[in-house]
Design an enzyme around this catalytic site. Structure first.
Site, PDB file in Angstrom:
ATOM      1  N   TYR A 172      -0.108  23.866   2.185  1.00 38.24           N
ATOM      2  CA  TYR A 172      -1.202  22.875   2.084  1.00 38.24           C
ATOM      3  C   TYR A 172      -1.974  23.109   0.787  1.00 38.24           C
ATOM      4  O   TYR A 172      -2.133  22.201  -0.025  1.00 38.24           O
ATOM      5  CB  TYR A 172      -2.158  22.967   3.279  1.00 38.24           C
ATOM      6  CG  TYR A 172      -3.494  22.350   2.967  1.00 38.24           C
ATOM      7  CD1 TYR A 172      -4.600  23.145   2.642  1.00 38.24           C
ATOM      8  CD2 TYR A 172      -3.640  20.969   2.906  1.00 38.24           C
ATOM      9  CE1 TYR A 172      -5.802  22.571   2.287  1.00 38.24           C
ATOM     10  CE2 TYR A 172      -4.847  20.388   2.550  1.00 38.24           C
ATOM     11  CZ  TYR A 172      -5.930  21.208   2.234  1.00 38.24           C
ATOM     12  OH  TYR A 172      -7.113  20.633   1.858  1.00 38.24           O
ATOM     13  N   LEU A 176       1.340   5.565   3.107  1.00 40.28           N
ATOM     14  CA  LEU A 176       1.152   5.774   1.668  1.00 40.28           C
ATOM     15  C   LEU A 176       2.418   6.291   0.991  1.00 40.28           C
ATOM     16  O   LEU A 176       2.530   6.267  -0.235  1.00 40.28           O
ATOM     17  CB  LEU A 176       0.006   6.759   1.429  1.00 40.28           C
ATOM     18  CG  LEU A 176      -1.398   6.179   1.618  1.00 40.28           C
ATOM     19  CD1 LEU A 176      -2.406   7.283   1.827  1.00 40.28           C
ATOM     20  CD2 LEU A 176      -1.793   5.303   0.436  1.00 40.28           C
ATOM     21  N   ARG A 227     -18.204  32.193   4.092  1.00 33.65           N
ATOM     22  CA  ARG A 227     -17.733  30.894   3.588  1.00 33.65           C
ATOM     23  C   ARG A 227     -18.913  30.086   3.083  1.00 33.65           C
ATOM     24  O   ARG A 227     -20.064  30.368   3.443  1.00 33.65           O
ATOM     25  CB  ARG A 227     -17.039  30.102   4.714  1.00 33.65           C
ATOM     26  CG  ARG A 227     -15.721  30.726   5.204  1.00 33.65           C
ATOM     27  CD  ARG A 227     -14.649  30.629   4.173  1.00 33.65           C
ATOM     28  NE  ARG A 227     -13.368  31.170   4.645  1.00 33.65           N
ATOM     29  CZ  ARG A 227     -13.008  32.449   4.584  1.00 33.65           C
ATOM     30  NH1 ARG A 227     -13.867  33.361   4.060  1.00 33.65           N
ATOM     31  NH2 ARG A 227     -11.821  32.838   5.006  1.00 33.65           N
ATOM     32  N   GLY A 267      -4.096  35.089   6.197  1.00 31.04           N
ATOM     33  CA  GLY A 267      -4.414  34.107   5.152  1.00 31.04           C
ATOM     34  C   GLY A 267      -5.903  34.001   4.882  1.00 31.04           C
ATOM     35  O   GLY A 267      -6.324  33.423   3.873  1.00 31.04           O
ATOM     36  N   LYS A 283      -2.372  20.943  -3.095  1.00 30.73           N
ATOM     37  CA  LYS A 283      -3.606  20.588  -3.817  1.00 30.73           C
ATOM     38  C   LYS A 283      -3.516  21.057  -5.277  1.00 30.73           C
ATOM     39  O   LYS A 283      -3.925  20.369  -6.191  1.00 30.73           O
ATOM     40  CB  LYS A 283      -4.820  21.209  -3.128  1.00 30.73           C
ATOM     41  CG  LYS A 283      -5.137  20.598  -1.767  1.00 30.73           C
ATOM     42  CD  LYS A 283      -5.413  19.100  -1.862  1.00 30.73           C
ATOM     43  CE  LYS A 283      -5.758  18.487  -0.519  1.00 30.73           C
ATOM     44  NZ  LYS A 283      -5.972  17.038  -0.607  1.00 30.73           N
ATOM     45  N   SER A 322      -9.485  21.182  -2.974  1.00 34.13           N
ATOM     46  CA  SER A 322      -9.990  22.160  -1.999  1.00 34.13           C
ATOM     47  C   SER A 322     -10.209  23.515  -2.631  1.00 34.13           C
ATOM     48  O   SER A 322      -9.470  23.933  -3.523  1.00 34.13           O
ATOM     49  CB  SER A 322      -8.966  22.298  -0.861  1.00 34.13           C
ATOM     50  OG  SER A 322      -9.264  23.412  -0.065  1.00 34.13           O
TER      51      SER A 322
HETATM   52  C1  WQD Z   1     -13.865  29.671   8.542  1.00 23.70           C
HETATM   53  C2  WQD Z   1     -14.112  31.101   9.010  1.00 23.70           C
HETATM   54  C3  WQD Z   1     -12.219  32.154  10.020  1.00 23.70           C
HETATM   55  C4  WQD Z   1     -12.029  29.666  13.592  1.00 23.70           C
HETATM   56  C5  WQD Z   1     -10.270  25.832   5.940  1.00 23.70           C
HETATM   57  C6  WQD Z   1      -8.978  25.553   5.283  1.00 23.70           C
HETATM   58  C7  WQD Z   1      -9.230  25.173   3.851  1.00 23.70           C
HETATM   59  C8  WQD Z   1     -10.253  24.074   3.765  1.00 23.70           C
HETATM   60  C9  WQD Z   1     -11.523  24.439   4.472  1.00 23.70           C
HETATM   61  C10 WQD Z   1      -9.337  21.875   3.558  1.00 23.70           C
HETATM   62  C11 WQD Z   1     -12.936  32.010   8.695  1.00 23.70           C
HETATM   63  C12 WQD Z   1     -13.352  32.000  11.016  1.00 23.70           C
HETATM   64  C13 WQD Z   1     -12.388  30.190  12.365  1.00 23.70           C
HETATM   65  C14 WQD Z   1     -12.192  30.444  14.760  1.00 23.70           C
HETATM   66  C15 WQD Z   1     -13.099  32.223  13.439  1.00 23.70           C
HETATM   67  N1  WQD Z   1      -9.756  22.878   4.337  1.00 23.70           N
HETATM   68  N2  WQD Z   1     -12.920  31.436  12.305  1.00 23.70           N
HETATM   69  N3  WQD Z   1     -12.722  31.691  14.636  1.00 23.70           N
HETATM   70  O1  WQD Z   1     -10.141  28.835   6.762  1.00 23.70           O
HETATM   71  O2  WQD Z   1     -12.328  28.930   5.455  1.00 23.70           O
HETATM   72  O3  WQD Z   1     -10.885  26.924   5.336  1.00 23.70           O
HETATM   73  O4  WQD Z   1     -11.156  24.747   5.830  1.00 23.70           O
HETATM   74  O5  WQD Z   1      -9.356  21.793   2.375  1.00 23.70           O
HETATM   75  O6  WQD Z   1      -8.009  24.734   3.317  1.00 23.70           O
HETATM   76  O7  WQD Z   1      -8.241  26.739   5.325  1.00 23.70           O
HETATM   77  O8  WQD Z   1     -12.138  27.413   7.428  1.00 23.70           O
HETATM   78  O9  WQD Z   1     -13.212  26.907   9.558  1.00 23.70           O
HETATM   79  O10 WQD Z   1     -10.780  27.668   9.565  1.00 23.70           O
HETATM   80  O11 WQD Z   1     -12.575  29.303   9.043  1.00 23.70           O
HETATM   81  O12 WQD Z   1     -13.575  33.369  13.342  1.00 23.70           O
HETATM   82  O13 WQD Z   1     -11.866  30.026  15.904  1.00 23.70           O
HETATM   83  O14 WQD Z   1     -14.249  31.080  10.421  1.00 23.70           O
HETATM   84  O15 WQD Z   1     -11.611  33.433  10.160  1.00 23.70           O
HETATM   85  O16 WQD Z   1     -13.448  33.270   8.334  1.00 23.70           O
HETATM   86  P1  WQD Z   1     -11.342  28.153   6.240  1.00 23.70           P
HETATM   87  P2  WQD Z   1     -12.136  27.765   8.968  1.00 23.70           P
END
Ligand code: WQD
Length: 340
Positions: A152, A61, A233, A299, A156, A127
């Site tokens: 990232y 792309l 979340r 983060g 967006k 996002s």
């Molecule tokens: C969710 C929760 C972690 C893994 C991400 C991207 C965001 C968007 C959505 C694209 C958090 C916790 C995770 C693990 C854990 N993507 N966790 N152990 O960070 O909310 O968002 O996906 O648009 O840009 O950042 O999602 O699934 O990584 O984490 O405890 O092994 O699960 O700390 O609280 P996140 P995630």
């Protein structure tokens, strides 16, 4: 038949959206996917599920000439859903130029072609990560845009701004959709998240840990200011997300009142903690998933969940699946993968 160009059609949300396009609309989806972050086999799974071959153009792309060739060959494209982008937060931190180059240039090329070839309906994969650490919950589309958590998330934010300014100069109507946390798999278990790289996200880590592919799950912190100390979340089933794209597309193409630019949140409006998500998985899978509590992940925000009433009002969008359905479908898909 009017065509819809889906970029990233072999990807997680792209493939689920193509399935819903085939099953619930009269549009013909075509895809652009160079398989840099997805499996070619995903298109075979779409065929198995829908009995339809999806035409895919394996072009980069970021190469305008190649992207133009797709539009020249398909003059009956009436809409574009632009999913294709790199989306790993940690990778974007370690290699920001890769993310700005890929995510912004691919968007610019698609927009140039939409304008040049008269494709006036454009949906952009955005996002919730653009909100950053929000003060007030739930998050609405008018909530302030935070400091991007990563390059990232920044791509967006910049992408939305580019589209907003671009549509003012054209007859294109655009709708950025801000996903909260898409999870789960097709309810048949025959399609799901199948990323090329090791998962960063919670749900694929849960299912791969339960399947013995990855080691013990670490919960990144349990002393946040939330009801059980773990992060909150807004998990939303990938098929609910896919259906929102169908409704958004129909709204842009078929409604005479759709505006030229409208942003929508896509979430369930329900916040779930990490520990509650794990409990849901244990309940639906019958697996006593082991995990340990680790350090907070840089983060991460303590809590974020959506107010998606605008998508309900404008599109009539409603989520069909709850967290148990999400975990059940994710686990069913993981078990399919194990059979490969
Ligand atoms: C969710 C929760 C972690 C893994 C991400 C991207 C965001 C968007 C959505 C694209 C958090 C916790 C995770 C693990 C854990 N993507 N966790 N152990 O960070 O909310 O968002 O996906 O648009 O840009 O950042 O999602 O699934 O990584 O984490 O405890 O092994 O699960 O700390 O609280 P996140 P995630």
């Amino acid at each position: 038949m009017n065509k819809i160009l889906v970029t990233g059609g072999a990807g997680y949300i792209g493939s689920h959206t193509i399935i819903e396009l085939i099953e619930n609309t009269n549009y013909t989806p075509i895809s652009i996917d160079n398989f840099s972050r997805s499996h070619k086999s995903t298109l075979n799974r779409i065929k198995k599920l829908t009995n339809k071959d999806v035409l895919n153009y394996e072009v980069n792309l970021c190469d305008l000439e190649d992207v133009e060739s797709v539009f020249k060959e398909n003059t009956d494209i009436v809409g574009v859903i632009h999913f294709a982008a790199f989306k790993s937060v940690p990778e974007s931190v370690s290699d920001p130029i890769l993310y700005y180059d890929n995510n912004i240039n691919s968007l610019l090329n698609i927009l140039k072609c939409c304008d040049k070839y008269g494709v006036n309906n454009f949906i952009f994969s955005s996002s919730c990560s653009i909100y950053g650490n929000v003060e007030k919950l739930p998050v609405t589309e008018n909530s302030p845009i935070g400091i991007p958590e990563s390059p990232y998330g920044h791509t967006k934010i910049v992408g939305e701004e580019i589209i907003k300014n671009f549509v003012k100069t054209t007859s294109i109507k655009a709708m950025p959709l801000r996903y909260f946390n898409p999870v789960g798999a097709h309810i048949s278990g025959l399609n799901g998240e199948n990323s090329l790289d090791k998962p960063n996200n919670l749900v694929p880590f849960i299912t791969q840990s339960a399947a013995g592919i990855l080691g013990e799950l670490t919960v990144f912190g349990n002393d946040y200011d939330t009801r059980d100390g773990s992060c909150i979340r807004d998990y939303v089933h990938v098929t609910d997300i896919a259906n929102a794209h169908i409704l958004a597309l129909k709204h842009l193409i078929e409604s005479s009142t759709s505006s030229s630019y409208a942003i929508l949140n896509l979430g369930t409006g329900t916040g779930i903690t990490v520990l509650e998500a794990i409990d849901s998985f244990k309940k639906v899978s019958g697996i006593d998933l082991k995990f340990k509590i680790g350090e907070k992940r840089e983060g991460d925000v303590a809590a974020i969940y959506s107010d998606s009433s605008k998508a309900k009002e404008l599109l009539g969008w409603e989520c069909k699946y709850n967290i148990d359905d999400m975990m059940q479908s994710a686990w069913k898909w993981q078990q399919q993968l194990l059979k490969k």
